[in-house]
Enzyme design. Structure first.
Site, mmCIF file in Angstrom:
data_model
loop_
_atom_site.group_PDB
_atom_site.id
_atom_site.type_symbol
_atom_site.label_atom_id
_atom_site.label_comp_id
_atom_site.label_asym_id
_atom_site.label_seq_id
_atom_site.Cartn_x
_atom_site.Cartn_y
_atom_site.Cartn_z
ATOM 1 N N GLY A 22 40.370 38.522 27.407
ATOM 2 C CA GLY A 22 41.723 38.754 27.880
ATOM 3 C C GLY A 22 42.592 37.545 27.595
ATOM 4 O O GLY A 22 42.287 36.738 26.708
ATOM 5 N N ILE A 25 43.068 34.763 29.234
ATOM 6 C CA ILE A 25 42.384 33.487 29.430
ATOM 7 C C ILE A 25 41.381 33.251 28.307
ATOM 8 O O ILE A 25 41.329 32.173 27.701
ATOM 9 C CB ILE A 25 41.696 33.447 30.797
ATOM 10 C CG1 ILE A 25 42.736 33.462 31.919
ATOM 11 C CG2 ILE A 25 40.802 32.208 30.917
ATOM 12 C CD1 ILE A 25 42.156 33.651 33.297
ATOM 13 N N ARG A 30 34.986 35.462 38.658
ATOM 14 C CA ARG A 30 34.658 35.744 40.052
ATOM 15 C C ARG A 30 33.180 35.478 40.270
ATOM 16 O O ARG A 30 32.344 35.798 39.412
ATOM 17 C CB ARG A 30 34.984 37.197 40.429
ATOM 18 C CG ARG A 30 36.471 37.521 40.509
ATOM 19 C CD ARG A 30 37.130 36.806 41.686
ATOM 20 N NE ARG A 30 38.539 37.161 41.847
ATOM 21 C CZ ARG A 30 39.549 36.515 41.282
ATOM 22 N NH1 ARG A 30 39.298 35.492 40.477
ATOM 23 N NH2 ARG A 30 40.792 36.888 41.499
ATOM 24 N N ASP A 38 33.574 27.385 38.989
ATOM 25 C CA ASP A 38 34.807 27.283 39.765
ATOM 26 C C ASP A 38 34.864 28.386 40.809
ATOM 27 O O ASP A 38 35.700 28.344 41.707
ATOM 28 C CB ASP A 38 36.032 27.377 38.849
ATOM 29 C CG ASP A 38 37.322 27.093 39.598
ATOM 30 O OD1 ASP A 38 37.401 26.056 40.286
ATOM 31 O OD2 ASP A 38 38.257 27.920 39.514
ATOM 32 N N HIS A 87 37.333 26.806 43.403
ATOM 33 C CA HIS A 87 38.247 27.858 42.924
ATOM 34 C C HIS A 87 39.651 27.297 42.695
ATOM 35 O O HIS A 87 40.640 27.803 43.240
ATOM 36 C CB HIS A 87 38.295 29.018 43.918
ATOM 37 C CG HIS A 87 38.688 30.326 43.269
ATOM 38 N ND1 HIS A 87 38.217 31.533 43.719
ATOM 39 C CD2 HIS A 87 39.516 30.607 42.225
ATOM 40 C CE1 HIS A 87 38.744 32.510 42.981
ATOM 41 N NE2 HIS A 87 39.532 31.962 42.070
ATOM 42 N N GLY A 98 42.685 27.858 38.405
ATOM 43 C CA GLY A 98 43.901 28.624 38.151
ATOM 44 C C GLY A 98 45.163 27.989 38.690
ATOM 45 O O GLY A 98 46.266 28.476 38.446
#
Length: 340
Positions: free
Chosen positions: A157, A159, A253, A277, A301, A304
């Site tokens: 995608g 990213i 995720r 992450d 996390h 982003g």
């Protein structure tokens, strides 16, 4: 009788300049800024007139917003809304896919350089205020270069495409897993980023060829959305398909990796190491054994995060708003069959 203005409701903070920009794009709408995390924090009469909603997860029941036609999410993913009662309706959902691409790709490159240049060990000796002994410094100086390594990107995608672009500059060989056979990017693209034509991967793999991709990769990056199909996709068999020297980076995720299989693969050195992450669960409990593994880098996390987050979401929303008003195809519309 005075005509009631159509409403664009935004449940996050937007500065005056941003609000004015949206109002200029949609002069027939009333732009309402109402920061809220709960539906009940917004007056009923506003919900009843809302046609367009910009939000992270503040979603009304279908009967609360009978005029709602389009939800622009303040996130790159849609997994937080898949089980909401509004999702199966005719209301359209779009994501902010693309806003994280640059910063997450830089995180991926940083973690690869960290790993192959032994940065963790270098910092450890600095914190001891000690010059590393010759035996240790000799090990640290055995750097593996990124150039020539094969980077397997699982999920091509926005990213994944920006990871490919940056990795290509380092001379890495790119291979990618993608469900679609059309490899062009039809989502929102910030100028100069990504791989719009899908030209960078040397080879593409179908989802049923995951293990083949893993067996060829020196570095594996997980960039998949979380769906029923991707939950625990990285199980024991997947880790066994990877090279013992492989380095795993998960910026998607945590639930995409089966926790016990991930731990065993790292603890038993079936793979060399990982940068995580995201974890399952989050936050990762203090007694989770992953914390104690020397071959794991864990971050909370944060890949982003960027100071440009809000502005980029507004850029995507503004572009989609123009398309909505012109009855054109929206960027990043969620396929309700696949959940992304």
């Amino acid at each position: 009788m005075q005509k009631i203005a159509r409403v664009i409701l935004i449940t996050t903070e937007v500065n005056q300049q941003g609000q004015e920009r949206l109002q200029q794009l949609a002069p027939d709408f009333r732009v309402v800024i109402q920061p809220a995390q709960k539906v009940e924090e917004i007056p009923t009469e506003i919900w009843q007139e809302t046609e367009i909603l910009l939000t992270l997860r503040t979603l009304p029941a279908p009967e609360q917003a009978p005029k709602l036609r389009w939800v622009q999410l303040f996130s790159a993913g849609a997994n937080q809304v898949l089980t909401h009662s509004l999702f199966p309706t005719k209301t359209r959902f779009t994501t902010a896919s693309g806003l994280h691409a640059t910063n997450i790709a830089e995180y991926v490159m940083m973690m690869q350089l960290n790993w192959f240049h032994h940065m963790v060990q270098i910092v450890e000796w600095q914190q001891k205020a000690q010059w590393a002994p010759r035996a240790i410094s000799s090990q640290i100086s055995e750097v593996q270069e990124l150039r020539g390594k094969t980077l397997g990107i699982v999920g091509y995608g926005s990213i994944g495409r920006e990871v490919a672009r940056q990795a290509h500059v380092f001379g890495m060989r790119i291979i990618a897993l993608q469900r679609n056979t059309d490899h062009r990017d039809y989502g929102f693209i910030f100028p100069g980023t990504g791989d719009p034509e899908g030209a960078l991967p040397e080879r593409y793999y179908r989802p049923d060829q995951l293990h083949e991709l893993l067996s060829e990769s020196d570095v594996v990056v997980i960039g998949l959305p979380l769906t029923r199909a991707t939950t625990h996709l990285f199980d024991r068999a997947a880790f066994e398909a990877m090279k013992p020297s492989a380095f795993l980076i998960n910026i998607a995720r945590g639930e995409i990796c089966e926790p016990q299989a991930l731990y065993e693969a790292l603890e038993q050195r079936r793979i060399a190491g990982a940068a995580l992450d995201v974890t399952s669960p989050e936050p990762l409990p203090a007694d989770d054994p992953l914390w104690k593994l020397p071959n794991v880098i864990i971050s909370p996390h944060v890949s982003g995060g960027t100071t440009a987050y809000a502005e980029r979401v507004l850029q995507i929303f503004a572009a989609n708003l123009s398309r909505y008003l012109a009855h054109e195809t929206l960027y990043n519309e969620v396929d309700k069959t696949h959940g992304y």
